[in-house]
Design an enzyme around this catalytic site. Structure first.
Site, short mmCIF file in Angstrom:
data_model
loop_
_atom_site.label_atom_id
_atom_site.label_comp_id
_atom_site.label_asym_id
_atom_site.label_seq_id
_atom_site.Cartn_x
_atom_site.Cartn_y
_atom_site.Cartn_z
N CYS A 68 0.98 -1.23 0.08
CA CYS A 68 -0.08 0.05 0.01
C CYS A 68 0.62 1.23 0.05
O CYS A 68 0.43 2.15 -0.76
CB CYS A 68 -0.92 -0.13 1.15
SG CYS A 68 -0.19 -0.27 2.85
N HIS A 233 -0.93 0.02 7.74
CA HIS A 233 -1.50 0.23 6.55
C HIS A 233 -1.67 1.58 6.17
O HIS A 233 -1.74 2.74 6.84
CB HIS A 233 -3.10 -0.24 6.55
CG HIS A 233 -3.64 -0.19 5.09
ND1 HIS A 233 -3.08 -0.64 4.10
CD2 HIS A 233 -4.99 0.06 4.78
CE1 HIS A 233 -3.98 -0.65 2.86
NE2 HIS A 233 -5.17 -0.23 3.47
N ASN A 258 -9.25 4.14 0.76
CA ASN A 258 -8.44 2.92 1.12
C ASN A 258 -7.80 2.25 0.08
O ASN A 258 -8.59 1.85 -0.93
CB ASN A 258 -9.17 1.89 1.96
CG ASN A 258 -8.64 0.69 2.58
OD1 ASN A 258 -7.49 0.42 2.13
ND2 ASN A 258 -9.11 0.27 3.38
#
Length: 512
Positions: A68, A233, A258
């Site tokens: 990510c 994250h 996200n």
């Protein structure tokens, strides 16, 4: 007579095999070892495209790989056509072009220069679909191809599991990034407790930055009631809006994307949440209609509570110059100086060690009050690839010990950056005596990241900049970058002391 089939390029340096996927089989990716196949875009869909006509269709989406941090940085390229063309050179043959040969080329910034990297376009798949990164429209391939380029640079796809957004931003923009601790910001109200520090920081400052640069936020360890945010994250701050509430109060909302690509947040500003009762229904309808898959709104207080860190990439102007996050001035002069910590010579460790004064020292002379950005960018110890798709040193093959935290800084030292102002009578005392005093400012996060940096407001005078590792006798190579606005020509000199120990001097005439 039928024309012979074109022979498509196969990258022998980064082959379609386990050696390109795995480094140590130490991440959850290892469970898919037997199921991953490699396919070219035209084997995945009927009409593959490099880019989407609608930018939303090219929105980044994370797959099975824990990268990510990289995908957040990739989103920065969508904010600037110049940056995108710099990383992905235009004019590459499409899959329907007669000149197509199955190769793809990107540029990545590696320690002061753009490096061109070519791969073949065979991509990892599960059940015929891309298993790692992909765009919102799965017939758009700029993202998975760029991810493969980055995997080749780092040695394997598995080497991309966990990292820092700031590191990827440097590699993909050639610029710099600044990291803010949201917990510190909430505790101090954004004020700096040391002289020479950066400007007053607030979430509202991000309003002026949202259109000029990438803003990312991350969660290190979510609280018990917010597990849906994930651990270690990274997210993209895709928009900020300041609204006037029904009672007249100002409300700052942040739109969070996200990379998982699914709506998972159940906070008060979710669709149907109680937060919307505080604003006009027209504002509610407008803001909710803007949400794409994987996006949600949070309020400033909620943002500070749920997220741990913000990473802001410095804007880069059309002329290719860094732009200050605070004054919007172009930092049109950038000087990069190489250095190294060498055991027994210049690896003195942190300030708690008696050998600290032996660390490399850089001189900076400022003739007028100036805004100066100083960063120490270190070379990775393990992940640097030899351009044959193999890392120079493998990670441990220890599946039981794997955690996201164990990989976040697996290839970097814990380093710091210190700046001293030399007194007017500085000639009467040596460097060792000066460095034993308290510095003007320090940036010592003691975290295993590629870079540490600080934007400084320096008065006229002479300064010494000392980069250090946390532990003594820890070797490594680094680059010190000094960026500022200089309207007149600078003078740069370097002095070598002995064969291994280097001390560099940077003397510049600065004018704001």
């Amino acid at each position: 007579m039928r024309a012979p089939a074109r022979e498509l390029f196969r990258d022998a340096d980064f082959p379609a095999s386990d050696s390109s996927l795995f480094s140590s089989f130490s991440t959850p990716l290892a469970q898919f070892r037997e199921d991953i196949t490699w396919r070219r875009p035209q084997e995945i869909c009927a009409t593959p495209r490099l880019f989407a006509d609608n930018p939303r269709e090219g929105q980044v989406k994370q797959g099975l790989l824990g990268d990510c941090w990289l995908l957040c940085a990739c989103a920065a390229l969508q904010k600037s056509r110049r940056l995108l063309d710099q990383v992905i050179p235009p004019g590459q043959p499409s899959w329907l072009d007669p000149t197509y040969r199955g190769s793809f080329t990107c540029r990545v910034w590696r320690f002061g220069r753009w490096v061109e990297v070519t791969i073949d376009d065979r991509l990892p798949c599960l059940a015929g679909r891309l298993c790692f990164s992909r765009c919102q429209r799965e017939d758009v391939f700029w993202l998975p191809l760029l991810e493969k380029v980055y995997a080749k640079v780092y040695g394997s796809y598995e080497h991309l599991w966990a990292g820092q957004v700031a590191d990827a931003l440097v590699d993909l923009t050639g610029g710099l990034a600044e990291r803010w601790s949201l917990k510190d910001l909430a505790r101090t109200g954004g004020r700096q407790d040391r002289p020479g520090g950066s400007e007053h920081r607030t979430c509202r400052q991000l309003l002026s930055l949202k259109d000029r640069c990438l803003i990312s936020c991350s969660v290190l360890s979510p609280r018990a009631g917010a597990r849906e945010l994930g651990e270690f994250h990274a997210f993209i701050v895709s928009d900020l809006r300041e609204l006037r509430g029904r009672t007249g109060q100002a409300i700052l909302l942040l739109r969070i994307q996200n990379p998982w690509g699914r709506r998972c947040w159940q906070g008060p500003w979710r669709e149907g949440g109680e937060g919307w009762s505080r604003v006009d229904p027209a504002d509610e309808a407008t803001l909710l209609s803007q949400l794409q898959e994987g996006e949600f709104w949070v309020e400033e207080e909620e943002f500070l509570q749920e997220f741990d860190e913000v990473t802001v990439g410095f804007p880069i102007t059309e002329a290719g110059h860094l732009q200050s996050l605070y004054s919007e001035k172009e930092l049109c002069h950038t000087q990069e100086l190489p250095g190294a910590w060498v055991k027994g010579q210049s690896a003195g460790g942190c300030r708690n060690n008696s050998g600290f004064p032996s660390n490399p020292k850089f001189w900076l002379r400022v003739s007028e009050p100036s805004e100066v950005y100083v960063t120490v960018l270190q070379r990775p110890r393990v992940r640097t690839a030899n351009w044959a798709g193999r890392a120079r040193a493998p990670l441990r093959d220890d599946r039981a010990s794997w955690t996201p935290a164990s990989l976040l800084g697996k290839d970097y030292q814990a380093v710091g950056l210190h700046i001293w102002k030399v007194p007017v009578d500085g000639g009467s005392q040596g460097a060792s005596r000066l460095l034993l005093q308290d510095p003007l400012l320090s940036c010592v996060p003691h975290c295993y990241a590629q870079e540490v940096s600080r934007l400084c407001h320096l008065s006229a005078g002479t300064y010494r900049i000392v980069p250090s590792t946390y532990l003594p006798d820890t070797e490594g190579a680094f680059t010190v970058t000094i960026a500022t606005r200089i309207d007149r020509r600078s003078i740069h000199s370097q002095e070598r002391l002995g064969q291994l120990l280097q001390e560099a001097s940077f003397v510049a005439v600065m004018k704001t």
